[in-house]
Scaffold this active site. Structure first.
Site, PDB file in Angstrom:
ATOM      1  N   HIS A  42      45.172   2.282  58.190  1.00 29.56           N
ATOM      2  CA  HIS A  42      45.352   2.805  56.831  1.00 29.56           C
ATOM      3  C   HIS A  42      45.643   1.695  55.821  1.00 29.56           C
ATOM      4  CE1 HIS A  42      49.855   3.697  58.010  1.00 29.56           C
ATOM      5  NE2 HIS A  42      49.554   2.426  58.101  1.00 29.56           N
ATOM      6  N   ASN A  43      45.043   1.863  54.649  1.00 33.03           N
ATOM      7  CA  ASN A  43      45.216   0.968  53.504  1.00 33.03           C
ATOM      8  C   ASN A  43      44.686  -0.447  53.732  1.00 33.03           C
ATOM      9  OD1 ASN A  43      47.760   3.037  53.193  1.00 33.03           O
ATOM     10  ND2 ASN A  43      46.880   2.453  51.222  1.00 33.03           N
TER      11      ASN A  43
END
Length: 337
Positions: A241-242
């Site tokens: 994520h991210n």
């Protein structure tokens, strides 16, 4: 599908040496050359095959000088590897792509599908999606609600795209890859259990991104996990994520990138490398196979090893490690003296 040597030379911007009207209909490896085949010589260690194989056409460098007679027609180019990439695309373009929408597919309420698209059997498109022109969605692919897919993108069988994700133009998503599954976000509850942190962001793949089979790109906790234009990801990779990956960066199989790591432009990450979270990798960085990257890396660097180090330093360490037994004996002798 057939090509003449003259046609192929025009496609790859080369010159013909031999019969320009000879026809070929299948690419083949140089060690397996046969009549009607076209192959190439890119690596000098395969040179001996050019005198033995039976391919009708061989692509070679402009400065190639044969040591013996070659029975094949030659096409001379600046870069055989690039010429082969163009050549394979030309063969592939002559293969007619599937068309139409299977009656066994499903398109949700409020979704719009562009012109000349293909939607295969049991493919599912959720509600309020926007599908561009000339998109190919193969059987059993599943696209969640509120997704956007740009013109010319190909989504192969079994791909899963979770809700709210954005796929650019001319992307290729290979079988079984998962775009937008939850990032690995959990907070310790204090009693030995874990509380899930909702992942409410999405994934954005910009134009000309290619994702390999069974690779996972997780959705952001907040904001977007983003792969910029031209990124190429091999099979069986994990992008958490991210994560942000700069344009034209390529990574080989089994690379793992932990959460909130930022990778620059035009980097090369070799197979099985792992990058910890919350670090920054600069532009034009090369990371060797099986490297463990535990800290940020400046632009224009080459690193390898675990922990990853600048290449020249790591090579010196590798030499010392190979000689460690002899060094230990010498130290022992010195201590005894």
């Amino acid at each position: 599908m057939q090509f003449t040597a003259k046609e192929l030379a025009r496609i790859v911007k080369g010159t013909v040496e031999g019969d320009e009207n000879i026809r070929v209909w299948k690419p083949c490896k140089i060690e397996e050359g046969c009549e009607g085949g076209i192959t190439f010589l890119g690596n000098p260690k395969y040179t001996h095959y050019i005198y033995e194989q039976q391919s009708s056409i061989v692509i070679v460098r402009k400065d190639f000088v044969p040591e013996k007679p070659v029975g094949s027609t030659l096409i001379r180019v600046d870069n055989p590897y690039m010429a082969v990439a163009v050549l394979l695309h030309a063969f592939n373009e002559r293969t007619k792509p599937p068309k139409g929408r299977s009656w066994r597919s499903s398109v949700g309420r409020g979704s719009k599908v562009g012109k000349k698209c293909y939607i295969g059997q049991y493919a599912v498109i959720g509600r309020h999606c926007r599908i561009g022109d000339n998109v190919r969605i193969y059987p059993n692919a599943c696209i969640g609600d509120n997704c956007t897919i740009g013109d010319g993108t190909t989504i192969y069988a079994g791909v899963k795209i979770y809700e709210g994700c954005e796929i650019g133009r001319n992307c290729i998503l290979h079988a079984g890859c998962v775009i937008g599954a939850d990032g690995f976000g959990f907070a310790p509850a204090g009693d030995g259990t874990w509380n899930k942190i909702d992942q409410i962001g999405n994934v954005v793949l910009e134009d000309n991104v290619e994702i390999g089979a069974n690779t996972c790109v997780d959705r952001a906790t907040m904001g977007s996990t983003r792969l910029h234009q031209g990124v190429k990801v091999d099979n069986l990779c994990q992008l958490a994520h991210n994560v942000v990956v700069g344009k034209n960066t390529a990574m080989a199989s089994q690379v793992g990138i932990a959460g909130s790591c930022k990778v620059g432009e035009e980097c090369i990450i070799a197979g099985q490398a792992g990058l910890v979270g919350h670090i920054t990798v600069g532009d034009h960085v090369t990371i060797g196979a099986q490297s463990g990257v535990t800290h940020s890396i400046p632009s224009d660097s080459t690193v390898f090893g675990s922990p990853a180090m600048e290449a020249s330093k790591r090579r010196k360490i590798e030499v010392l490690v190979k000689n460690i037994e002899n060094l230990a004996k010498r130290i022992g002798e010195l201590e005894r003296k």
